[in-house]
Scaffold this active site. Structure first.
Site, PDB file in Angstrom:
ATOM      1  N   ASP A 174      43.683  26.630 -24.162  1.00  0.00           N
ATOM      2  CA  ASP A 174      43.915  27.495 -23.001  1.00  0.00           C
ATOM      3  C   ASP A 174      42.933  27.152 -21.881  1.00  0.00           C
ATOM      4  O   ASP A 174      42.994  27.725 -20.793  1.00  0.00           O
ATOM      5  CB  ASP A 174      43.883  28.987 -23.379  1.00  0.00           C
ATOM      6  CG  ASP A 174      42.531  29.433 -23.892  1.00  0.00           C
ATOM      7  OD1 ASP A 174      41.625  28.590 -24.051  1.00  0.00           O
ATOM      8  OD2 ASP A 174      42.376  30.650 -24.152  1.00  0.00           O
TER       9      ASP A 174
ATOM     10  N   LYS B   4      45.612  28.258 -32.849  1.00  0.00           N
ATOM     11  CA  LYS B   4      44.186  28.637 -32.797  1.00  0.00           C
ATOM     12  C   LYS B   4      44.047  30.014 -32.159  1.00  0.00           C
ATOM     13  O   LYS B   4      44.720  30.312 -31.159  1.00  0.00           O
ATOM     14  CB  LYS B   4      43.391  27.604 -31.997  1.00  0.00           C
ATOM     15  CG  LYS B   4      41.896  27.914 -31.931  1.00  0.00           C
ATOM     16  CD  LYS B   4      41.099  26.759 -31.364  1.00  0.00           C
ATOM     17  CE  LYS B   4      41.068  26.666 -29.880  1.00  0.00           C
ATOM     18  NZ  LYS B   4      40.528  27.852 -29.179  1.00  0.00           N
TER      19      LYS B   4
ATOM     20  N   GLU C 197      31.886  26.753 -31.054  1.00  0.00           N
ATOM     21  CA  GLU C 197      31.583  26.336 -29.681  1.00  0.00           C
ATOM     22  C   GLU C 197      30.227  26.875 -29.235  1.00  0.00           C
ATOM     23  O   GLU C 197      29.929  28.073 -29.390  1.00  0.00           O
ATOM     24  CB  GLU C 197      32.682  26.849 -28.736  1.00  0.00           C
ATOM     25  CG  GLU C 197      32.414  26.504 -27.270  1.00  0.00           C
ATOM     26  CD  GLU C 197      33.606  26.675 -26.354  1.00  0.00           C
ATOM     27  OE1 GLU C 197      34.717  26.983 -26.840  1.00  0.00           O
ATOM     28  OE2 GLU C 197      33.438  26.495 -25.133  1.00  0.00           O
TER      29      GLU C 197
HETATM   30  O1  KIV Z   1      40.745  25.825 -24.792  1.00  0.00           O
HETATM   31  C1  KIV Z   1      40.107  24.861 -25.232  1.00  0.00           C
HETATM   32  O2  KIV Z   1      40.172  23.740 -24.708  1.00  0.00           O
HETATM   33  C2  KIV Z   1      39.266  25.087 -26.387  1.00  0.00           C
HETATM   34  C3  KIV Z   1      38.332  23.987 -26.785  1.00  0.00           C
HETATM   35  C4  KIV Z   1      37.184  23.965 -25.873  1.00  0.00           C
HETATM   36  C5  KIV Z   1      37.924  24.100 -28.201  1.00  0.00           C
HETATM   37  O3  KIV Z   1      39.318  26.119 -26.968  1.00  0.00           O
END
Ligand code: KIV
Length: 289
Positions: free
Chosen positions: A52, A121, A190
């Site tokens: 996202d 995710k 993260e």
């Molecule tokens: O949205 C994204 O790109 C992420 C990554 C930074 C893991 O969640």
């Protein structure tokens, strides 16, 4: 001319587990459209995340919060069309899964069914642990995301590293353990001190993909636009730029603009020619009008 590369075999969760077992780092990168997916495919990564982060890198929002399910689905479908071998992870946007198991399931099923994701995710521990459990029980592989969780960055006090005190680190570790217990197939961690990742990884069986979390993670993920220098915005401390595509792109468009202005482009080889006799006939037809 070199022979075309042989198609890679599709990456599976089993293959990733085997790599983790062998101590072989996993490579994940984000992608947001057909060309970036093709680049990730050609580069031989293991996993592609339609993050996202697209909200900021592609759509120009000032955080990840506003991006909608439909916007994410459109981008994810384009990535699916450009990918063959890597596993495809779809990122459920803010507000699309938190409220109930039923909402999480409805959204996740759209990412699997309409966009062809292999996994989805979701961010945070807390109530997200229940959402993760519900998705796994419904047969959907889930990637958890702990540490700095951008969807709830305001509640975390901003885009800052998490787990910097022993108690805060323990809270991150507990979130990770709860998500593994809920059945998550993998975790993203993260922006935490390297020590937190080093303490966490031996406690988990599932692969841990780090971003700003040190070298102890089982793999790394970076945002496509960050690593290629495509994004005109401040990059986080953990970003390493492997190319300066933005400068190369601006240079290309500037050279195009000046060649158009100087009538250098298009040259004869960029156009179509009429057979001479047809050109002569056309002249005649025009003259006869
Ligand atoms: O949205 C994204 O790109 C992420 C990554 C930074 C893991 O969640």
């Amino acid at each position: 001319m070199s022979a075309p590369a042989a198609p890679r075999t599709r990456v599976t969760l089993g293959a990733l587990a085997a790599k983790k077992g062998a101590g072989e780092p996993l490579v994940m990168v984000t992608a947001y459209d057909y060309p970036s997916a093709q680049i990730a495919e050609a580069a031989g990564v293991d996993l592609v995340l339609v993050g996202d982060s697209a909200a900021m890198t592609v759509l120009g929002y000032d955080s990840t919060v506003p991006v909608t399910i439909d916007e994410m689905l459109m981008l994810t479908k384009a990535v699916r069309r450009g990918l063959a071998a890597p596993l495809l992870v779809g990122d459920l946007p803010f507000g699309s899964y938190e409220a109930s198991d039923a909402l999480a399931l409805e959204t996740a099923q759209r990412f699997i069914k309409e966009a062809g994701c292999d996994l989805v995710k979701i961010e945070r521990g807390g109530t997200t642990v229940n959402r993760a459990r519900a998705l796994v029980q419904a047969g959907i592989p889930v990637v958890g995301h702990v540490g700095l969780t951008p969807q709830t960055a305001t509640a975390l006090g901003g885009y800052h590293a998490q787990g910097r005190t022993a108690e805060a680190a323990l809270a991150v570790i507990d979130d990770a353990l709860a998500l593994q217990d809920a059945g998550c197939a993998m975790l993203v961690i993260e922006a935490v001190p390297s020590e937190v990742t080093a303490a966490l990884v031996p406690l988990l069986d599932i692969p841990v993909i780090g971003i700003g979390a040190g070298v102890a993670a089982d793999g790394q993920v970076l945002v496509f636009h960050d690593l290629l220098g495509l994004y005109d915005g401040g990059a986080a401390k953990f970003v390493k730029r492997y190319a300066d595509m933005r400068s190369a792109a601006i240079d290309g468009v500037e050279r195009y603009a000046s060649e158009v202005r100087e009538r250098v482009y298009p040259a004869a080889e960029h156009g179509y020619a009429m057979p001479e006799d047809e050109a002569a006939r056309l002249k005649g037809l025009l003259a006869g009008r």
